[in-house]
Design a protein around this motif. Sequence first.
Motif, PDB file in Angstrom:
ATOM      1  N   ILE A 258       0.868  -1.178   0.000  1.00  0.00           N
ATOM      2  CA  ILE A 258       0.000   0.000   0.000  1.00  0.00           C
ATOM      3  C   ILE A 258       0.906   1.230   0.000  1.00  0.00           C
ATOM      4  O   ILE A 258       1.773   1.362   0.871  1.00  0.00           O
ATOM      5  CB  ILE A 258      -0.935   0.034   1.213  1.00  0.00           C
ATOM      6  N   VAL A 259       0.734   2.096  -0.973  1.00  0.00           N
ATOM      7  CA  VAL A 259       1.526   3.320  -1.088  1.00  0.00           C
ATOM      8  C   VAL A 259       0.641   4.490  -0.680  1.00  0.00           C
ATOM      9  O   VAL A 259      -0.467   4.660  -1.207  1.00  0.00           O
ATOM     10  CB  VAL A 259       2.060   3.516  -2.515  1.00  0.00           C
ATOM     11  N   ILE A 260       1.145   5.285   0.268  1.00  0.00           N
ATOM     12  CA  ILE A 260       0.361   6.393   0.823  1.00  0.00           C
ATOM     13  C   ILE A 260       1.147   7.687   0.649  1.00  0.00           C
ATOM     14  O   ILE A 260       2.337   7.753   0.972  1.00  0.00           O
ATOM     15  CB  ILE A 260       0.051   6.161   2.317  1.00  0.00           C
ATOM     16  N   ASN A 261       0.496   8.697   0.135  1.00  0.00           N
ATOM     17  CA  ASN A 261       1.043  10.043   0.074  1.00  0.00           C
ATOM     18  C   ASN A 261       0.233  10.905   1.036  1.00  0.00           C
ATOM     19  O   ASN A 261      -0.887  11.318   0.732  1.00  0.00           O
ATOM     20  CB  ASN A 261       0.967  10.604  -1.348  1.00  0.00           C
ATOM     21  N   GLU A 262       0.793  11.142   2.216  1.00  0.00           N
ATOM     22  CA  GLU A 262       0.052  11.872   3.238  1.00  0.00           C
ATOM     23  C   GLU A 262      -0.150  13.339   2.867  1.00  0.00           C
ATOM     24  O   GLU A 262      -1.069  13.983   3.364  1.00  0.00           O
ATOM     25  CB  GLU A 262       0.779  11.770   4.584  1.00  0.00           C
ATOM     26  N   THR A 263       0.699  13.874   1.995  1.00  0.00           N
ATOM     27  CA  THR A 263       0.559  15.284   1.622  1.00  0.00           C
ATOM     28  C   THR A 263      -0.690  15.514   0.790  1.00  0.00           C
ATOM     29  O   THR A 263      -1.440  16.467   1.007  1.00  0.00           O
ATOM     30  CB  THR A 263       1.802  15.745   0.844  1.00  0.00           C
ATOM     31  N   THR A 264      -0.939  14.634  -0.175  1.00  0.00           N
ATOM     32  CA  THR A 264      -2.091  14.792  -1.066  1.00  0.00           C
ATOM     33  C   THR A 264      -3.258  13.892  -0.690  1.00  0.00           C
ATOM     34  O   THR A 264      -4.343  14.027  -1.255  1.00  0.00           O
ATOM     35  CB  THR A 264      -1.675  14.495  -2.514  1.00  0.00           C
ATOM     36  N   GLY A 265      -3.049  12.946   0.231  1.00  0.00           N
ATOM     37  CA  GLY A 265      -4.129  12.043   0.619  1.00  0.00           C
ATOM     38  C   GLY A 265      -4.392  10.934  -0.384  1.00  0.00           C
ATOM     39  O   GLY A 265      -5.477  10.354  -0.392  1.00  0.00           O
ATOM     40  N   ILE A 266      -3.402  10.620  -1.222  1.00  0.00           N
ATOM     41  CA  ILE A 266      -3.571   9.574  -2.235  1.00  0.00           C
ATOM     42  C   ILE A 266      -3.200   8.223  -1.642  1.00  0.00           C
ATOM     43  O   ILE A 266      -2.181   8.089  -0.959  1.00  0.00           O
ATOM     44  CB  ILE A 266      -2.717   9.880  -3.471  1.00  0.00           C
ATOM     45  N   ILE A 267      -4.030   7.205  -1.900  1.00  0.00           N
ATOM     46  CA  ILE A 267      -3.794   5.849  -1.432  1.00  0.00           C
ATOM     47  C   ILE A 267      -3.858   4.917  -2.645  1.00  0.00           C
ATOM     48  O   ILE A 267      -4.826   4.935  -3.397  1.00  0.00           O
ATOM     49  CB  ILE A 267      -4.838   5.419  -0.393  1.00  0.00           C
ATOM     50  N   VAL A 268      -2.823   4.100  -2.821  1.00  0.00           N
ATOM     51  CA  VAL A 268      -2.781   3.126  -3.906  1.00  0.00           C
ATOM     52  C   VAL A 268      -2.552   1.752  -3.284  1.00  0.00           C
ATOM     53  O   VAL A 268      -1.582   1.559  -2.550  1.00  0.00           O
ATOM     54  CB  VAL A 268      -1.672   3.450  -4.927  1.00  0.00           C
ATOM     55  N   MET A 269      -3.453   0.799  -3.570  1.00  0.00           N
ATOM     56  CA  MET A 269      -3.360  -0.549  -3.023  1.00  0.00           C
ATOM     57  C   MET A 269      -3.146  -1.554  -4.140  1.00  0.00           C
ATOM     58  O   MET A 269      -3.750  -1.443  -5.207  1.00  0.00           O
ATOM     59  CB  MET A 269      -4.650  -0.924  -2.276  1.00  0.00           C
ATOM     60  N   GLY A 270      -2.290  -2.544  -3.882  1.00  0.00           N
ATOM     61  CA  GLY A 270      -2.112  -3.643  -4.815  1.00  0.00           C
ATOM     62  C   GLY A 270      -3.220  -4.668  -4.673  1.00  0.00           C
ATOM     63  O   GLY A 270      -3.910  -4.732  -3.644  1.00  0.00           O
ATOM     64  N   GLU A 271      -3.397  -5.489  -5.710  1.00  0.00           N
ATOM     65  CA  GLU A 271      -4.497  -6.448  -5.705  1.00  0.00           C
ATOM     66  C   GLU A 271      -4.294  -7.568  -4.701  1.00  0.00           C
ATOM     67  O   GLU A 271      -5.242  -8.261  -4.333  1.00  0.00           O
ATOM     68  CB  GLU A 271      -4.668  -7.051  -7.100  1.00  0.00           C
ATOM     69  N   ASN A 272      -3.067  -7.779  -4.215  1.00  0.00           N
ATOM     70  CA  ASN A 272      -2.790  -8.866  -3.283  1.00  0.00           C
ATOM     71  C   ASN A 272      -2.908  -8.450  -1.822  1.00  0.00           C
ATOM     72  O   ASN A 272      -2.555  -9.229  -0.938  1.00  0.00           O
ATOM     73  CB  ASN A 272      -1.384  -9.418  -3.537  1.00  0.00           C
ATOM     74  N   MET A 349      -8.808   7.368   6.316  1.00  0.00           N
ATOM     75  CA  MET A 349      -8.523   6.026   5.839  1.00  0.00           C
ATOM     76  C   MET A 349      -7.034   5.699   5.974  1.00  0.00           C
ATOM     77  O   MET A 349      -6.659   4.549   6.267  1.00  0.00           O
ATOM     78  CB  MET A 349      -8.965   5.879   4.379  1.00  0.00           C
ATOM     79  N   ILE A 350      -6.172   6.699   5.799  1.00  0.00           N
ATOM     80  CA  ILE A 350      -4.731   6.494   5.998  1.00  0.00           C
ATOM     81  C   ILE A 350      -4.462   6.088   7.437  1.00  0.00           C
ATOM     82  O   ILE A 350      -3.702   5.154   7.707  1.00  0.00           O
ATOM     83  CB  ILE A 350      -3.951   7.773   5.622  1.00  0.00           C
ATOM     84  N   SER A 351      -5.117   6.769   8.389  1.00  0.00           N
ATOM     85  CA  SER A 351      -4.928   6.428   9.801  1.00  0.00           C
ATOM     86  C   SER A 351      -5.454   5.029  10.095  1.00  0.00           C
ATOM     87  O   SER A 351      -4.850   4.273  10.876  1.00  0.00           O
ATOM     88  CB  SER A 351      -5.637   7.461  10.681  1.00  0.00           C
ATOM     89  N   ILE A 352      -6.567   4.647   9.468  1.00  0.00           N
ATOM     90  CA  ILE A 352      -7.124   3.310   9.690  1.00  0.00           C
ATOM     91  C   ILE A 352      -6.172   2.243   9.159  1.00  0.00           C
ATOM     92  O   ILE A 352      -5.929   1.217   9.812  1.00  0.00           O
ATOM     93  CB  ILE A 352      -8.511   3.202   9.031  1.00  0.00           C
ATOM     94  N   LEU A 353      -5.613   2.468   7.972  1.00  0.00           N
ATOM     95  CA  LEU A 353      -4.677   1.493   7.407  1.00  0.00           C
ATOM     96  C   LEU A 353      -3.435   1.349   8.274  1.00  0.00           C
ATOM     97  O   LEU A 353      -2.922   0.240   8.474  1.00  0.00           O
ATOM     98  CB  LEU A 353      -4.298   1.904   5.986  1.00  0.00           C
ATOM     99  N   GLN A 354      -2.946   2.463   8.790  1.00  0.00           N
ATOM    100  CA  GLN A 354      -1.782   2.387   9.658  1.00  0.00           C
ATOM    101  C   GLN A 354      -2.120   1.664  10.963  1.00  0.00           C
ATOM    102  O   GLN A 354      -1.294   0.913  11.495  1.00  0.00           O
ATOM    103  CB  GLN A 354      -1.255   3.796   9.938  1.00  0.00           C
ATOM    104  N   ALA A 355      -3.328   1.870  11.476  1.00  0.00           N
ATOM    105  CA  ALA A 355      -3.744   1.167  12.685  1.00  0.00           C
ATOM    106  C   ALA A 355      -3.908  -0.332  12.415  1.00  0.00           C
ATOM    107  O   ALA A 355      -3.561  -1.171  13.259  1.00  0.00           O
ATOM    108  CB  ALA A 355      -5.046   1.762  13.218  1.00  0.00           C
TER     109      ALA A 355
END
Length: 369
Positions: A258-272, A349-355
Amino acid sequence: MNRILCAFFLTLLLSLNSLGAAAGSRLKDIVDIEGVRDNQLIGYGIVVGLNGSGDSLRNSPMTRQSLEAMLERLGVNTREETLNTKNVAAVMVTASLPAFSTAGSRIDITVSAMGDAKSLEGGTLLVTPLMGANGEVYAVGQGSVAVGGFAAGGDSGSALVRNVPTNGRIPNGALVELEVPYALNNQNKLRLSLRNPDFTTATRISSVINSYMGTTVAFAMDPATVALNRPPNFQGGMSMLLAEIERLEVEPDQPARIVINETTGIIVMGENVRVSQVAIAQGNLTISVSEQPAVSQPNAFGAGETVVVPQTDIAANEDVADLALIGGSVPLNDLVNGLNALGVSPRDMISILQALKASGALQADIEIM
């Protein structure tokens, strides 16, 4: 009727096969070939013909020295003279020399100002040698600079700038003078370098190549490298062998990330990406503070003075957060739907993923950009 049904099912089968094949990526799109690469070139030159937007010679001594040296080579001595021009700019010239470029071919070059020039618009780059890392001159650049921006200003100090006017390009502006020798066609062995290293992908590449050639000619050395040998009975050189296999399709594998850009709020997830069964609650606490000024006034015959007394009202409102259940080992679309069901913003959602990662329920790596 039976012939029609057979033809229909045959067409459907071919369509499914074509869709399955289209899901893979061509070998040429996921690997690089050993020895087939670009070479970086760099040079120092001067741009002339600017409309008063060049370097000030007092603040840019390298521009003055370059101008004097160029004029001396042309038979003009200006060492003891006072030069006062802003139509010249010192620049760095960069280029990428493609593999197998031959002498006489042309390449694009990029021109970037070094001094305090305001713009390179309308300028012409004079003959500039472009050198490689070994100090050899591989190309020579010259031509009119094309700038994609502009700068304008007034006497009051106001200015308007669009894009970067101190950077420009010269299409086909350099002439290749020296070739980089590499006899690819005479090679019997070479290596294929994966752009995204992975054990599974490297093994799939070697399997596809061996299956196509009918013999073992490729094997995975490590997650980033596949060794390729030219078969002794192959009628052709290494260039022909690469042309044969570069169109083969391989399904690349990718790690759960999962790639997260906290500055822009972009979240990219892989299919696996997978998550164990968890319950998530997300709520917001809102605290509002309001100030209502009030006037305190003494009696008509009493002592004192009129003052303003602040009155503060503080209220707290906490949203009721229901637990949302996300099943274990769900695919990516179910995970996204489960997170969207919480009605959270991308930053929440970024905070949830990190949690989730901290709790050990998220089977994926998180990369923060």
